[in-house]
Design an enzyme around this catalytic site. Structure first.
Site, PDB file in Angstrom:
ATOM      1  N   ARG A   1       0.877  -1.180   0.000  1.00 18.65           N
ATOM      2  CA  ARG A   1       0.000   0.000   0.000  1.00 18.65           C
ATOM      3  C   ARG A   1       0.906   1.218   0.000  1.00 18.65           C
ATOM      4  NH1 ARG A   1       0.227   1.731   5.396  1.00 18.65           N
ATOM      5  NH2 ARG A   1      -0.035   0.035   6.864  1.00 18.65           N
TER       6      ARG A   1
ATOM      7  N   HIS B   1      -2.232   3.356   6.303  1.00 13.79           N
ATOM      8  CA  HIS B   1      -3.267   2.348   6.572  1.00 13.79           C
ATOM      9  C   HIS B   1      -4.630   3.014   6.507  1.00 13.79           C
ATOM     10  CE1 HIS B   1      -5.882  -0.372   8.746  1.00 13.79           C
ATOM     11  NE2 HIS B   1      -6.045   0.535   9.681  1.00 13.79           N
TER      12      HIS B   1
ATOM     13  N   TYR C   1       6.863   4.849  10.502  1.00  8.18           N
ATOM     14  CA  TYR C   1       7.233   3.439  10.660  1.00  8.18           C
ATOM     15  C   TYR C   1       7.887   2.804   9.434  1.00  8.18           C
ATOM     16  CZ  TYR C   1       2.404   2.933   8.728  1.00  8.18           C
ATOM     17  OH  TYR C   1       1.280   3.025   7.975  1.00  8.18           O
TER      18      TYR C   1
END
Lengths: 360, 325
Positions: A251, A255, A264
């Site tokens: 992706r 999210h 992250y």
């Protein structure tokens, strides 16, 4: 890992191109472009405060559109919360997807003639439902329907993943389990979900086939899903009906619009995966095989822009649902206690007016 | 003519009659097939209806409930059994996130007409986690119905009503009274409507509200004090939807109330009933409403469970407190 197109849109050695005609291939491309543009605009609408938290799909168009196009008219789809493109292919209008993320449950009301289950948010919880739907179809002696269920890599850590696949194997149900392995469950990497070498290999524990496919290669995704759908309906002797497909992909965005992926993951990683982007990959293949020219691409881009704009306009023009709808559809028949709550609520509305009850 | 059946036999009779009536009804769970259920609630059904309608599943509560949700959405009427209500928690997410909400979430496109059965409550000297009575969890969840029979006649009729109900029903069977007594149960399918309480004993001095296995000790307490106190005993039967009309009418008549349940006191259904009476009938109230319940402790093992569960003496003391206020 199954692959048809390499990153430059060339057919890899020994690969078989699925049996789709030129129009179908262009339609696949158009739908992927539409999904990408929809996604970009949805993220932007969220930033402008015009919709709520939204889960972006960019990077996953190949897996979603390729798999959804492999379904027949009578087959069913059981989505998670990110399958906006797959649901669109299955027949859910984009306007409804927008309405859902604008906070209107009517967005999740699937039209009667569309074989699509309602969006599920708790991770992996839709997997046992998909097994139950397929199981019911088998118990009803229908032999011509497959049930395609989507989930992410994080879902494979949940008990419901195990229980749903385990039941499917034991009762030999016509399921296709489709894992969109996009490498990250919010901020936790695939390696923190499992020590298994691949996710597809988990299917072996349940007694059926697992297939790993390049999820950013729409033709490969189409081919493996098509084969899994056919097997669900008519397995070879000694073979179980279900298949688990692991579509390896990425992706590109967050999210959901509520998290910041730069915290992250490294930008280099994103760039590496962007080189595998399913859209230019299919575009190059279609150009090389003379199914797509620059003019058509321009037309498609204009068409896609219009369709997204129309969906946004239609979603935004839809009035906020009547608050009475909160009380409806909880039970087939409204219980007396709920009726009393509704009556009291209506008297408060009448007393103060709706404007006063809404936050500015 | 009917037969004299125990409560668990009546459950089995109800399942059998409704499966014969409606081909879409199926039973599923662990040990429900060949073994006939650990309490024998499904005995003989496997032989009569076969393995496609009486299904032994893998041992997996979330899988059982979750796949039943899918089946129900696809037009079947599954009646999954969880072996003990204390084992429902691995399936709790499926119950509250999906079973309860499917109609709402899909705005009526999909519904979930299933009945989740489980033996519940204490009093049978069972190991840990085999005696819980957590009906309040399910009553709190909109979209579910919660039914708890206290007699064989009701068990059969309420179960059939639950299977025919278009909404999901949590059907909790008080296992302490599975075989405690017999009652004549009519042959063939019949319904005892959900959402209707039963006045088990009419009285004028105090109303006692109870359900499930507590109904009998409550009636016993009422008889024991019959010389000087005229106790009305209302068996709620369905906790959701609550028969508020019967509850409030009884309280308006007597002006005093006690509530008896074996679940812990704090945030139990007794608290909900108390609040309802305050809201609806405060001016009829002549004394504090007394709750006679299990204690706010994890359900004790066999050696102490008799002290935990309300028995007739404790119930009588509780009723007297509100009567003598």
């Amino acid at each position: 890992m199954v692959r048809v197109l390499n990153e430059d849109g060339e057919v890899v050695d020994g690969a078989e191109v699925p049996d789709l005609d030129g129009d179908e291939l262009v339609e696949m491309y158009r739908t992927m472009k539409l999904a990408r543009r929809f996604d970009e605009r949805a993220v932007s609408l969220q930033r402008q405060g015009r919709i709520g938290t939204y889960p972006p799909l960019s990077g996953q168009e190949g897996a979603q559109v390729g798999s959804a196009m492999a379904l027949g008219d009578d087959d069913w789809m059981v989505p998670s919360y990110r399958e906006h493109a797959a649901s669109l292919v299955q027949g859910l209008p984009l306007k409804q997807t927008l309405r859902l993320w604008m906070g209107d449950e009517n967005g999740a009301r699937v039209p009667e003639d569309v074989n699509l289950f309602t969006v599920a948010v708790p991770i992996a919880s839709q997997i046992p439902h998909a097994t139950g739907l397929a199981w019911a179809s088998k118990l009803k002696d229908e032999q011509d329907k497959a049930f395609l269920c989507y989930f992410g890599d994080g879902a494979t850590s949940e008990g419901d993943f195990h229980e749903g696949l385990n039941f499917a194997g034991v009762f030999d149900t016509p399921n296709v389990f489709f894992c969109n392995n996009n490498q990250w469950a919010i901020s936790v990497p695939r390696e923190r979900q499992t020590a298994s070498k691949t996710l597809a290999q988990k299917a072996e524990a349940y007694g059926f086939e697992g297939v790993q496919v390049d999820g950013m290669d729409p033709l490969a995704v189409y081919a493996v899903t098509k084969a899994a759908v056919e097997k669900a309906k008519e397995p070879a002797e000694g073979e179980l009906r279900p298949t688990m497909i692991e579509a390896v992909q990425y992706r590109f965005g967050a999210h959901t619009t509520a998290d910041d992926p730069s915290v992250y993951r490294e930008e280099e990683e994103v760039e590496e995966w962007k080189a595998k982007d399913p859209i230019p990959r299919l575009e190059k293949y279609l150009q090389r095989t003379d199914r797509l020219d620059d003019e058509t691409i321009t037309d498609i881009e204009a068409d896609v822009e219009d369709r997204v704009a129309d969906a946004i306009a239609a979603a935004e023009e839809t009035p906020r649902p009547d608050p009475v709808e909160m009380f409806q559809n909880v039970y087939a028949e409204m219980p007396g206690r709920l009726e009393k709550q509704l009556e009291w609520f209506q008297s408060i509305r009448a007393e103060h007016g709706d404007e006063a009850l809404l936050e500015d | 003519m009917g037969e004299n059946l125990t409560l668990v036999q009546a459950v089995r009779d109800g399942l059998r009659d409704e499966m014969a009536e409606d081909d879409d009804v199926l039973v599923m769970g662990e040990d429900v097939g060949k073994n006939g259920g650990v309490f024998r609630a499904t005995e003989g059904l496997y032989d009569e209806f076969g393995e496609e309608r009486v299904i032994d599943t893998p041992l997996a509560e979330s899988g059982i409930i979750g796949s039943a949700i899918g089946m129900a959405a696809y037009g079947l009427k599954p009646v999954p059994e969880i072996q003990f209500s204390g084992f429902m928690y691995p399936g709790f997410d499926q119950i509250v996130s999906h079973m309860a909400r499917l109609r709402t979430r899909s705005r009526g496109r999909f519904t979930c007409p299933m009945v989740l059965r489980a033996p519940f409550g204490g009093g049978i000297r069972a190991p840990e986690h085999h005696s819980e009575s957590k009906e309040a969890f399910y009553v709190h969840e909109a979209g579910l119905k919660v039914a708890i029979p206290s007699t064989p006649h009701d068990a059969k009729g309420m179960l059939i009503a639950a299977i025919r109900d278009p909404d999901p029903v949590i059907f909790l069977e008080p296992k302490k009274i599975y075989r405690a007594f017999r009652e004549e149960v009519p042959d063939g399918p019949y319904e005892v409507e959900l959402g209707e309480a039963a006045v088990r004993r009419e009285g004028s001095d105090v109303s006692v509200f109870t359900w499930g296995a507590m109904t009998r000790p409550t009636l016993e307490a009422a008889e024991n004090m019959a010389d000087d106190v005229d106790v009305e005993v209302v068996d709620l039967r369905t906790l959701s939807p609550l028969d508020e009309e019967t509850v409030v009418a009884s309280f308006e008549k007597t002006g005093r109330a006690a509530i008896v349940h074996e679940a812990p006191k704090t945030a139990g259904v007794g608290a909900e009933l108390t609040a309802t009476l305050q809201e609806e009938a405060l001016l009829h109230q002549e004394a504090p409403i007394k709750r006679v319940t299990g204690f706010d402790v994890p359900f004790p093992l066999a050696a102490l469970e008799d002290y935990h569960l309300p028995e007739p003496e404790r119930i009588e003391s509780g009723i007297r407190e509100t009567v003598e206020f």
